[in-house]
Design a protein around this motif. Structure first.
Motif, mmCIF file in Angstrom:
data_model
loop_
_atom_site.group_PDB
_atom_site.id
_atom_site.type_symbol
_atom_site.label_atom_id
_atom_site.label_comp_id
_atom_site.label_asym_id
_atom_site.label_seq_id
_atom_site.Cartn_x
_atom_site.Cartn_y
_atom_site.Cartn_z
ATOM 1 N N ILE A 223 0.865 -1.135 -0.037
ATOM 2 C CA ILE A 223 0.162 0.028 -0.055
ATOM 3 C C ILE A 223 0.884 1.215 0.032
ATOM 4 N N LYS A 224 0.588 2.315 -0.893
ATOM 5 C CA LYS A 224 1.502 3.342 -1.006
ATOM 6 C C LYS A 224 1.491 4.216 0.054
ATOM 7 N N SER A 225 2.526 4.813 0.374
ATOM 8 C CA SER A 225 2.744 5.807 1.711
ATOM 9 C C SER A 225 2.294 7.190 1.360
ATOM 10 N N PRO B 241 -4.856 5.719 5.665
ATOM 11 C CA PRO B 241 -5.663 4.688 4.884
ATOM 12 C C PRO B 241 -7.059 5.054 4.892
ATOM 13 N N HIS B 242 -7.666 4.936 3.806
ATOM 14 C CA HIS B 242 -9.008 5.245 3.670
ATOM 15 C C HIS B 242 -9.947 4.057 3.647
ATOM 16 N N LEU B 243 -11.178 4.243 3.563
ATOM 17 C CA LEU B 243 -12.116 3.283 3.676
ATOM 18 C C LEU B 243 -12.012 1.887 2.577
ATOM 19 N N GLY B 244 -11.728 2.699 1.309
ATOM 20 C CA GLY B 244 -11.588 1.570 0.274
ATOM 21 C C GLY B 244 -10.386 0.908 0.336
ATOM 22 N N ASN B 245 -9.161 1.424 1.078
ATOM 23 C CA ASN B 245 -8.194 0.798 1.365
ATOM 24 C C ASN B 245 -8.412 -0.283 2.175
ATOM 25 N N TYR B 246 -9.232 0.148 3.528
ATOM 26 C CA TYR B 246 -9.467 -0.694 4.608
ATOM 27 C C TYR B 246 -10.410 -2.005 3.963
ATOM 28 N N VAL C 275 -5.922 -7.640 -3.248
ATOM 29 C CA VAL C 275 -5.914 -6.083 -3.523
ATOM 30 C C VAL C 275 -7.313 -5.984 -4.051
ATOM 31 N N GLY C 276 -7.669 -4.665 -4.100
ATOM 32 C CA GLY C 276 -8.954 -4.127 -4.730
ATOM 33 C C GLY C 276 -8.794 -4.258 -6.172
ATOM 34 N N GLN C 277 -10.101 -4.391 -7.018
ATOM 35 C CA GLN C 277 -10.249 -4.325 -8.321
ATOM 36 C C GLN C 277 -9.188 -3.616 -9.036
ATOM 37 N N ASP C 278 -9.065 -2.365 -8.691
ATOM 38 C CA ASP C 278 -8.160 -1.726 -9.498
ATOM 39 C C ASP C 278 -6.900 -1.852 -9.765
ATOM 40 N N GLN C 279 -6.402 -3.132 -9.119
ATOM 41 C CA GLN C 279 -4.879 -3.710 -9.220
ATOM 42 C C GLN C 279 -4.819 -4.949 -10.190
ATOM 43 N N ASP D 226 -17.566 -8.508 -2.749
ATOM 44 C CA ASP D 226 -18.402 -7.133 -2.098
ATOM 45 C C ASP D 226 -17.615 -6.051 -1.789
ATOM 46 N N VAL D 227 -16.426 -5.971 -1.619
ATOM 47 C CA VAL D 227 -15.774 -4.793 -1.686
ATOM 48 C C VAL D 227 -14.778 -4.471 -2.826
ATOM 49 N N ALA D 228 -14.725 -5.110 -3.854
ATOM 50 C CA ALA D 228 -14.080 -4.940 -5.061
ATOM 51 C C ALA D 228 -13.524 -3.635 -5.527
ATOM 52 N N THR D 229 -14.816 -2.677 -5.377
ATOM 53 C CA THR D 229 -14.616 -1.376 -5.595
ATOM 54 C C THR D 229 -15.378 -0.522 -4.703
ATOM 55 N N VAL D 230 -14.962 -0.007 -3.597
ATOM 56 C CA VAL D 230 -15.715 0.970 -2.650
ATOM 57 C C VAL D 230 -16.167 2.124 -3.242
ATOM 58 N N PRO D 231 -17.191 2.439 -3.208
ATOM 59 C CA PRO D 231 -17.600 3.901 -3.728
ATOM 60 C C PRO D 231 -17.253 5.301 -2.876
ATOM 61 N N LYS E 193 -15.333 5.165 -7.801
ATOM 62 C CA LYS E 193 -14.539 4.388 -6.888
ATOM 63 C C LYS E 193 -13.718 5.593 -5.807
ATOM 64 N N MET E 194 -13.845 4.983 -4.585
ATOM 65 C CA MET E 194 -12.984 5.973 -3.583
ATOM 66 C C MET E 194 -11.444 6.030 -3.929
ATOM 67 N N SER E 195 -10.944 7.094 -4.039
ATOM 68 C CA SER E 195 -9.546 7.028 -4.403
ATOM 69 C C SER E 195 -8.966 8.447 -4.079
ATOM 70 N N LYS E 196 -7.724 8.374 -3.605
ATOM 71 C CA LYS E 196 -7.144 9.579 -3.279
ATOM 72 C C LYS E 196 -7.205 10.509 -4.398
ATOM 73 N N SER E 197 -7.068 10.267 -5.612
ATOM 74 C CA SER E 197 -6.985 11.285 -6.927
ATOM 75 C C SER E 197 -8.151 11.675 -7.043
HETATM 76 P P1 ADP Z 1 -5.349 4.821 -3.476
HETATM 77 O O1 ADP Z 1 -5.938 3.843 -4.522
HETATM 78 O O2 ADP Z 1 -6.388 5.465 -2.801
HETATM 79 O O3 ADP Z 1 -4.291 5.559 -4.056
HETATM 80 P P2 ADP Z 1 -3.366 2.531 -2.742
HETATM 81 O O4 ADP Z 1 -3.035 2.563 -4.238
HETATM 82 O O5 ADP Z 1 -2.227 2.524 -1.898
HETATM 83 O O6 ADP Z 1 -4.510 3.869 -2.469
HETATM 84 O O7 ADP Z 1 -4.427 1.180 -2.544
HETATM 85 C C1 ADP Z 1 -4.144 0.049 -1.561
HETATM 86 C C2 ADP Z 1 -4.967 -1.077 -1.883
HETATM 87 O O8 ADP Z 1 -6.107 -0.518 -1.463
HETATM 88 C C3 ADP Z 1 -4.916 -1.646 -3.207
HETATM 89 O O9 ADP Z 1 -4.915 -3.058 -3.215
HETATM 90 C C4 ADP Z 1 -6.126 -1.069 -3.734
HETATM 91 O O10 ADP Z 1 -6.708 -2.002 -4.893
HETATM 92 C C5 ADP Z 1 -7.173 -0.860 -2.534
HETATM 93 N N1 ADP Z 1 -8.236 0.186 -2.829
HETATM 94 C C6 ADP Z 1 -7.917 1.440 -2.971
HETATM 95 N N2 ADP Z 1 -8.959 1.998 -3.269
HETATM 96 C C7 ADP Z 1 -10.098 1.059 -3.251
HETATM 97 C C8 ADP Z 1 -11.558 1.134 -3.376
HETATM 98 N N3 ADP Z 1 -12.107 1.972 -3.413
HETATM 99 N N4 ADP Z 1 -12.251 -0.192 -3.265
HETATM 100 C C9 ADP Z 1 -11.564 -1.389 -3.071
HETATM 101 N N5 ADP Z 1 -10.212 -1.300 -2.984
HETATM 102 C C10 ADP Z 1 -9.494 -0.452 -2.906
#
Ligand code: ADP
Ligand code: TRP
Length: 326
Positions: free
Chosen positions: A8-10, A14-19, A145-149, A182-187, A193-197
């Motif tokens: 997980i990137k520093s 951590p946000h809810l999607g990460n968790y 990992v989450g779906q985005d990976q 169920d948590v592949a992509t947390v909104p 998608k919940m995302s830092k960007s």
């Molecule tokens: P971000 O995507 O917010 O920049 P990271 O890239 O460090 O955070 O993600 C760390 C982990 O959290 C990865 O396995 C990623 O797939 C997962 N993750 C990030 N956002 C979500 C999300 N919205 N739903 C599910 N998993 C997520």
């Protein structure tokens, strides 16, 4: 015992999607797998320019994993930079990876389309190669990992296969992604998608007041209060589902049909559920964050734990490629 690995990137707390998408599934796996988890500082460096923020984030993430239940006696938790060999393996993989593969990476394409010159550095382009090295250097079996990976995992497998074919042997082990449906992509707050960007985060370890503020910002449909609300398309309900039993969800659905129930009520209910879930973790987290010695000790012990594996894999690939005396 099979090995589970993730990073997980520093780049913040951590946000809810990460968790939900990664941290909790990864911690659950420590019961049945040898768990190796790390803070991906090298990957964070593709965008992070503030060294103090980088270090602070590493501590926050380490404290979070421990607070959420990572057991440092069983699982190794470490800094990516403690294992500089990943950059060496990344180079070896680079030399068997076609540019075309990397040009198809979603993250690179998004950065290119966004046109942010500063962020379109070579690190962004070669990001998947370093990530493949992260995974392959530990002979990993599964990667939670989450779906985005997923695309990154496909590329990792491709690079491992290509390396093995090129040098004629089973030098690198092909890993499997592990994504919880169920948590592949947390909104996030806006339904994307919940995302830092996207700046649409819920940060469950922050103070309750701030958490409540974030929850209240969830975007909802402009339905007048006397009309029934549509739970199916509702971001608040989508998140509520992740923290409630099926009976509680049925009750909430009934609430949505009531004329005196508005999105504000739904948000308050979601906040209370989430806050109750995270309260005990938050206390542990706050205590750990203040205890730098414990955090550093965990990170150092983690690095020591994984080094022998790194040594073995690097010997294999160096010998396969003709580096050194052989
Ligand atoms: P971000 O995507 O917010 O920049 P990271 O890239 O460090 O955070 O993600 C760390 C982990 O959290 C990865 O396995 C990623 O797939 C997962 N993750 C990030 N956002 C979500 C999300 N919205 N739903 C599910 N998993 C997520
Ligand atoms: N790219 C991952 C992310 O953005 C972080 C990461 C780096 C990672 N190296 C890894 C995840 C190795 C799993 C395995 O979330």
């Amino acid at each position: 015992m099979k090995r589970s690995l993730s990073g997980i990137k520093s780049t913040g707390i951590p946000h809810l999607g990460n968790y939900l998408g990664m941290i909790r599934p990864a911690i659950d796996l420590q019961d049945d797998y040898e768990a190796f988890y790390f803070v991906a500082e090298f990957h964070a460096l593709t965008t992070e320019r503030d060294p103090a923020a980088m270090r602070e984030s590493t501590r926050m993430i380490t404290a979070a994993f421990l607070a959420f239940g990572l057991d440092p006696e069983r699982a190794a938790f470490f800094r990516q930079s403690s294992i500089p060999e990943v950059t060496e393996l990344a180079w070896l993989l680079s030399c068997v990876t076609n540019m075309g593969v990397l040009e198809r990476a979603h993250a690179y394409k998004a950065a290119k389309d966004a046109g942010v010159a500063n962020h379109l550095n070579h690190g962004v382009f070669s990001y998947p190669v370093l990530m493949a090295a992260d995974i392959l250097i530990y002979d990993s079996d599964v990667v939670p990992v989450g779906q985005d990976q997923i695309q990154h995992l496909e590329m990792t497998r491709l690079m491992a296969r290509h390396f093995n074919n090129t040098f004629g042997g089973d030098y690198l082990k092909l890993p499997e992604p592990m994504v919880r449906e169920d948590v592949a992509t947390v909104p996030g707050l806006d339904g994307r998608k919940m995302s830092k960007s996207y700046g649409n985060l819920i940060e469950p370890l922050t103070a309750p007041k701030k958490l409540r503020k974030q929850v209240m910002k969830i975007v909802t449909a402009p339905t007048p209060i006397e009309e029934p609300l549509d739970w199916e398309s509702c971001n608040v309900f989508a998140l509520y589902k992740l923290f409630s039993t099926s009976e509680e969800q049925a009750e909430m659905r009934a609430n949505y049909a009531r004329p005196d129930f508005g999105f504000g009520h739904a948000k308050q209910a979601l906040f209370e559920k989430m806050n109750a879930h995270f309260e005990p973790f938050r206390e542990k987290y706050d205590a750990l964050l203040a205890d730098t010695d414990t955090l550093e000790d965990v990170l150092e012990r983690g690095a020591q734990r994984v080094r022998p594996v790194v040594g073995e894999v690097m010997e294999r690939v160096r010998s396969a490629t003709g580096l050194g005396r052989g």
